[in-house]
Design a protein around this motif. Structure first.
Motif, PDB file in Angstrom:
ATOM      1  N   VAL A  21       0.837  -1.201   0.000  1.00 10.10           N
ATOM      2  CA  VAL A  21       0.000   0.000   0.000  1.00 10.10           C
ATOM      3  C   VAL A  21       0.871   1.250   0.000  1.00 10.10           C
ATOM      4  O   VAL A  21       0.640   2.195  -0.767  1.00 10.10           O
ATOM      5  N   GLU A  22       1.889   1.252   0.835  1.00 14.99           N
ATOM      6  CA  GLU A  22       2.772   2.417   0.904  1.00 14.99           C
ATOM      7  C   GLU A  22       3.561   2.601  -0.393  1.00 14.99           C
ATOM      8  O   GLU A  22       3.761   3.730  -0.857  1.00 14.99           O
ATOM      9  N   GLU A  23       3.984   1.512  -1.003  1.00 13.90           N
ATOM     10  CA  GLU A  23       4.740   1.603  -2.247  1.00 13.90           C
ATOM     11  C   GLU A  23       3.902   2.208  -3.369  1.00 13.90           C
ATOM     12  O   GLU A  23       4.415   2.938  -4.220  1.00 13.90           O
ATOM     13  N   HIS A  24       2.621   1.922  -3.362  1.00 17.34           N
ATOM     14  CA  HIS A  24       1.726   2.406  -4.425  1.00 17.34           C
ATOM     15  C   HIS A  24       0.808   3.522  -3.913  1.00 17.34           C
ATOM     16  O   HIS A  24      -0.275   3.728  -4.473  1.00 17.34           O
ATOM     17  N   ALA A  25       1.249   4.242  -2.900  1.00 19.65           N
ATOM     18  CA  ALA A  25       0.398   5.247  -2.257  1.00 19.65           C
ATOM     19  C   ALA A  25      -0.069   6.312  -3.235  1.00 19.65           C
ATOM     20  O   ALA A  25      -1.241   6.704  -3.238  1.00 19.65           O
ATOM     21  N   ALA A  26       0.812   6.810  -4.083  1.00 18.45           N
ATOM     22  CA  ALA A  26       0.435   7.893  -4.992  1.00 18.45           C
ATOM     23  C   ALA A  26      -0.675   7.451  -5.937  1.00 18.45           C
ATOM     24  O   ALA A  26      -1.634   8.202  -6.198  1.00 18.45           O
ATOM     25  N   GLU A  27      -0.569   6.239  -6.441  1.00 13.60           N
ATOM     26  CA  GLU A  27      -1.597   5.723  -7.338  1.00 13.60           C
ATOM     27  C   GLU A  27      -2.928   5.561  -6.608  1.00 13.60           C
ATOM     28  O   GLU A  27      -3.995   5.911  -7.135  1.00 13.60           O
ATOM     29  N   LEU A  28      -2.880   5.039  -5.388  1.00  7.71           N
ATOM     30  CA  LEU A  28      -4.106   4.832  -4.623  1.00  7.71           C
ATOM     31  C   LEU A  28      -4.757   6.159  -4.240  1.00  7.71           C
ATOM     32  O   LEU A  28      -5.986   6.279  -4.239  1.00  7.71           O
ATOM     33  N   VAL A  29      -3.944   7.155  -3.922  1.00  7.79           N
ATOM     34  CA  VAL A  29      -4.480   8.491  -3.625  1.00  7.79           C
ATOM     35  C   VAL A  29      -5.222   9.036  -4.833  1.00  7.79           C
ATOM     36  O   VAL A  29      -6.328   9.580  -4.726  1.00  7.79           O
ATOM     37  N   ASP A  30      -4.632   8.889  -6.007  1.00 10.56           N
ATOM     38  CA  ASP A  30      -5.264   9.389  -7.227  1.00 10.56           C
ATOM     39  C   ASP A  30      -6.585   8.675  -7.493  1.00 10.56           C
ATOM     40  O   ASP A  30      -7.598   9.327  -7.816  1.00 10.56           O
TER      41      ASP A  30
END
Length: 479
Positions: free
Chosen positions: A78-87
């Motif tokens: 989740v932390e590694e892909h945080a930017a994508e998940l935020v978007d």
């Protein structure tokens, strides 16, 4: 532009579904379609439950450390892909970027906490409670858990359920809201190589079809819902046929009790954040202010000033946006209808009060005053950027007014009086009471309500208890 068609996630892989139907997934800030999701069927739920039951035989027997290691890897993903998940969360749910980032961080923290908590559970000590016999308590998984999550916090609510469900050794069939499935489906993709196939299954679709199939399915041992009171009632009724356990986190109408000695600037800041931050789409939102009549005008003036200055717009405009749109056209229309009823009852808007022209599903942040006693806007959940203000003249009257609601999820008390701060929470019939704060969460502390707000607890070690069962093992000594 071609919009992607998003599949279910069953048995560790994408699944197109038993039927061809899809439904639109919309950006609420623009009203534009951004993707299509499969419209699931009862057959899809059957397939997911079968996968979950197969996976449970191994997953439930793993040691707490083994499951914890997997959940820590999930948190890292989740932390590694945080930017994508935020978007994804911002575009699909209309969340301001800062709030979406907080949700993603909270998602990772939930998995990390549950990974630790499952390794440190406590129970009654083993002992000879009956002469000649030793008793021990064993905590076991419930089995397959059906989880139904809402549209207002899609990723975070999925984590609040999946963290304790998986940590306790259960497998899961999860239905995200048909309006906001994007971040949950992406989470399932990200963890597909971490969780054994079948441990997490995601079936998208309508509540009347997929949700109902989950609630009534004989292969599901517990169903957990975050949603409206009506949704909770429907699920509990369907679950009764198979006597499965039910975990419900439902609506709220949080009172904000403001006493004359309170720091009114802090109150105004707190209401701005907790009443409008997610466009008021929060079951714990600070939506009903009860203020000492002596400081009513002062507080209203401070609130109006802050509301008028609050940046409202599409989250894509930048990180300065503090309030975005409502989740859908239908929900915006429900909120506007609630405002029209409030005005018909005699309330007035100190600021806001309508849906602005233009694209997207926006409603102006609204502060209602001059409200008649018993008006629906003070007792019914509007679930939008609408805060009401009423007055009281003494502490007992404030308590009576605060408790005069069918909901019992959360409340807050604002005062500089130490005696009142210590004693008043005990008189309020709510699962969480904040003092000089509102809508602050700690993963270590439980969240859940009483009365029509449901039963069961999210977060904390209490959630692990909710998603497991106890077994008493008694061994008779040899003579």
């Amino acid at each position: 532009m071609t919009r992607p068609v998003l599949d279910h996630h069953i048995d560790g892989a994408p699944w197109q579904g038993a039927g061809p139907a899809t439904q639109e997934v919309v950006d609420p800030a623009t009203g534009e379609v951004i993707a299509y999701a499969r419209r699931g069927t009862a057959e899809d739920v059957d397939r997911a439950v079968a996968a979950a039951r197969r996976a449970g035989a191994d997953w439930g027997r793993r040691t707490p450390k083994d499951r914890a290691d997997v959940l820590l890897a999930v948190a890292a993903a989740v932390e590694e892909h945080a930017a994508e998940l935020v978007d994804l969360e911002s575009r699909n749910a209309g969340k301001p970027l800062g709030l979406a980032a907080d949700d993603v961080a909270g998602t990772a923290d939930t998995f990390r906490f549950m990974a630790g908590a499952v390794r440190a559970q406590t129970a009654l000590a083993a002992g000879e409670y009956v002469e000649g016999r030793t008793s021990t308590i064993v905590r076991e998984p419930v089995g397959v858990v059906g989880a139904i999550t809402p549209w207002n916090y899609p990723l975070l609510m999925a984590a609040w359920k999946l963290g304790p469900i998986l940590a306790a050794g259960n497998t899961c069939v999860l239905k995200p809201s048909e309006q906001t499935p994007l971040s949950t489906l992406r989470l399932a993709e990200l963890v597909a190589g971490l969780l054994p196939a079948g441990v997490l299954n995601v079936v998208t679709g309508d509540g009347a079809v997929v949700g109902a199939a989950i609630a009534s399915h004989p292969g599901i041992d517990l169903v957990s819902v975050t949603g409206s009171v009506r949704s909770g009632q429907a699920v509990a009724a369907a679950a009764a046929a198979t006597l499965k356990r039910v975990h419900l986190e439902l609506g709220g109408k949080a009172p904000v009790l403001v006493f004359a000695d309170a720091d009114l600037d802090a109150v105004a800041d707190g209401v701005l954040f907790a009443g409008f931050g997610n466009s008021g789409q929060d079951c714990g939102a600070a939506c009903r202010v009860l203020v000492d009549a002596a400081v009513h005008d002062d507080l209203v003036a401070r609130l109006v000033k802050r509301i008028e200055a609050m940046p409202v717009g599409a989250p894509s405009e930048g990180e300065h946006i503090e309030m975005g749109p409502l989740v859908s056209r239908e929900h915006r229309d429900r909120v506007v209808a609630a405002l029209e009823r409030a005005f018909a009852d005699g309330a007035t808007a100190a600021v806001g009060g309508k849906a602005p022209d233009g694209p997207g599903f926006f409603v102006e942040p609204t502060l209602l005053v001059d409200i008649p006693d018993g008006a629906a806007c003070t007792t019914e959940e509007i679930f939008g950027p609408v805060v009401t203000v009423e007055t009281f003249t003494d502490e007992d009257a404030a308590v009576v007014a605060a408790n005069a609601t069918p909901y019992g999820l959360s409340a807050s008390v604002w005062t500089e009086n130490a005696r009142r701060a210590a004693s008043l929470p005990g008189r309020l019939d709510f699962g969480t009471v904040w003092v000089n704060d509102h809508l602050a969460f700690a993963t270590e502390m439980p969240w859940g309500g009483v009365k029509s707000s449901g039963y069961g607890r999210d977060l904390s070690a209490y959630a692990l208890n909710d998603y497991s069962r106890t077994k008493h093992v008694m061994v008779k000594h040899q003579a």
